[in-house]
Write an enzyme that holds these catalytic residues in place. Structure first.
Site, short mmCIF file in Angstrom:
data_model
loop_
_atom_site.label_atom_id
_atom_site.label_comp_id
_atom_site.label_asym_id
_atom_site.label_seq_id
_atom_site.Cartn_x
_atom_site.Cartn_y
_atom_site.Cartn_z
CE LYS A 17 -7.58 -3.58 7.00
NZ LYS A 17 -6.62 -3.02 6.40
CB SER B 39 -5.65 -1.84 14.89
OG SER B 39 -6.31 -1.08 14.16
NE ARG C 171 -6.73 4.48 8.71
CZ ARG C 171 -7.82 5.15 8.11
NH1 ARG C 171 -8.49 6.07 8.44
NH2 ARG C 171 -8.59 4.30 7.37
CE1 TYR D 216 -1.88 -5.21 14.12
CE2 TYR D 216 -4.06 -5.65 14.02
CZ TYR D 216 -3.00 -5.08 13.36
OH TYR D 216 -3.15 -4.61 12.56
CE LYS E 20 -7.69 -1.35 3.75
NZ LYS E 20 -6.56 -0.89 3.56
NE ARG F 276 -6.79 4.55 4.72
CZ ARG F 276 -5.59 5.80 4.52
NH1 ARG F 276 -5.60 6.46 3.70
NH2 ARG F 276 -4.77 5.62 5.75
CD GLU G 294 -13.93 -4.39 -4.98
OE1 GLU G 294 -13.08 -4.90 -5.42
OE2 GLU G 294 -14.24 -3.03 -4.94
CB CYS H 16 -4.35 3.70 0.03
SG CYS H 16 -4.73 3.63 1.48
CB CYS I 49 -0.96 -0.09 1.22
SG CYS I 49 -2.29 1.16 0.92
C1 PBG Z 1 -3.06 -0.05 4.65
C2 PBG Z 1 -3.83 -0.80 5.61
C3 PBG Z 1 -4.55 -0.47 6.61
C4 PBG Z 1 -4.76 -1.51 7.59
C5 PBG Z 1 -4.11 -2.48 6.85
N1 PBG Z 1 -3.34 -2.20 5.76
C6 PBG Z 1 -5.07 0.91 7.32
C7 PBG Z 1 -6.08 1.75 6.50
O1 PBG Z 1 -6.59 1.12 5.54
O2 PBG Z 1 -6.04 2.72 6.92
C8 PBG Z 1 -5.65 -1.76 8.98
C9 PBG Z 1 -5.29 -2.72 9.71
C10 PBG Z 1 -5.79 -2.68 11.12
O3 PBG Z 1 -6.69 -1.64 11.45
O4 PBG Z 1 -5.37 -3.41 11.99
N2 PBG Z 1 -3.95 0.53 3.64
#
Ligand code: PBG
Length: 331
Positions: A253, A279, A210, A318, A200, A222, A238, A131, A121
């Site tokens: 995700k 996260s 972030r 995690y 996603k 985004r 998708e 991105c 990314c």
């Molecule tokens: C990169 C990306 C993101 C995450 C994984 N790859 C962040 C985003 O899209 O802002 C998020 C993963 C997480 O929150 O654990 N684009």
């Protein structure tokens, strides 16, 4: 057919019977993928405030972390890089001497069997935190799809050259899997596989990430490239497109609030499927556990088993390293 006297409770009366009749295979280390953050120029690991127990590592520490992970029996890790230099075009991301390229080379040299996935990314590498390539428009700005594709292909190729087993495009640009697959094939890197962030969603669950990846957008959000969480048919489309474009694993995700999507994609497409427990999901449990508001281990095992029951073959979490330890203790 009705059995008025059916004793359902016979099927769950003790642990032995319950084990016999389980429909979902028990969670194992092999289901798990651990995310690792590596920061260029860091001298010692630094804990992420909103994700207690998760760190940004220096390149050297990341290799040690990979070794520890490998020893727990987890076969996969996914790498995220935080570069020193950020610019409009994410040039550090495809630098042959970039932080991720170096870490991939060192890990693969030391632990050739460990499966290394590299997130592809631009947001961690751009000065604006988006991105892709930003273009000014009358209304404000836009992330230019096709200019971004060229850079994503360059990044993926560079990670492939460094020895990544998988590249994982997460920018949600149209055609990203296709251009990456083509670039890999053209450059004799057909062995590098693609784990595609297919569905996603534009989610508030990414907040703590972030902080970890230092990748918050400086302006806007985004929503014009990540998916709208009101939709699920779009997720199927998708995922189908990514399969047609050459993805080897598709992904949903976030995971926790999106188990209907995990279920539908597995049910309708029957293709290797990962889910990313992001996260914010980690932070919610971790912070509640720190206040003794819940039984952390039991809650985590229940949630991860739920992902498997829904249809996920791989779970990015995690909690992966901790879960591997818990699994060892209970066997
Ligand atoms: C990169 C990306 C993101 C995450 C994984 N790859 C962040 C985003 O899209 O802002 C998020 C993963 C997480 O929150 O654990 N684009």
């Amino acid at each position: 057919m009705i059995f008025p006297n059916l004793r359902m409770r016979e099927r769950r009366k003790d642990e032995e019977v319950r084990r016999q009749l389980r429909q979902t295979a028990a969670l194992t280390q092999r289901d798990l993928i651990m995310p690792i953050f590596v920061k260029e120029g860091l001298s010692a690991k630094s804990e992420i405030k909103s994700m207690p127990g998760i760190y940004q590592f220096s390149a050297r520490e990341a290799v040690g972390e990979a070794q520890r992970l490998y020893d727990t029996g987890i076969p996969y890790l996914i790498l995220f890089g935080v570069p020193k230099h950020k610019d409009e075009t994410a040039s550090s991301a495809y630098d042959e001497r970039g932080i991720i390229q170096e870490v991939i080379r060192s890990i693969k040299q030391k632990l050739p069997q460990l499966v290394v996935i590299a997130d592809v990314c631009m947001c961690e590498y751009t000065s604006h935190g988006h991105c892709g390539i930003i273009k000014k428009t009358k209304e404000g700005f836009q992330v230019d799809n096709d200019q971004t594709l060229e850079i994503l292909a360059k990044i993926a190729l560079s990670y492939g050259n460094a020895g990544a087993d998988y590249v994982a495009p997460s920018a949600m640009m149209d055609g990203q899997v296709k251009v990456i697959k083509e670039a890999l094939m053209k450059n004799n890197l057909a062995k590098v596989k693609i784990m595609a962030y297919s569905a996603k969603y534009a989610s508030s669950f990414y907040g703590p990430f972030r902080e970890a990846a230092e990748s918050s957008p400086r302006f806007g959000d985004r929503a014009a490239y990540q998916m709208d969480y009101y939709n699920s048919d779009e997720a199927i489309l998708e995922a189908k497109l990514d399969i047609q474009e050459g993805a080897d694993i598709i992904m949903v995700k976030p995971a926790l609030a999106y188990q209907d999507i995990i279920y539908r994609i597995k049910d309708e497409l029957n293709f290797p499927l990962a889910c990313y427990s992001v996260s914010g999901e980690y932070a919610m449990i971790k912070l509640a556990a720190a206040k003794n508001l819940l039984d952390e281990k039991k809650i985590v095992l229940e949630i991860l088993t739920g992902f498997k029951r829904s249809g996920a073959d791989f779970i990015i979490t995690y909690y992966a390293a901790e879960v591997a330890k818990w699994l060892k203790e209970t066997r």
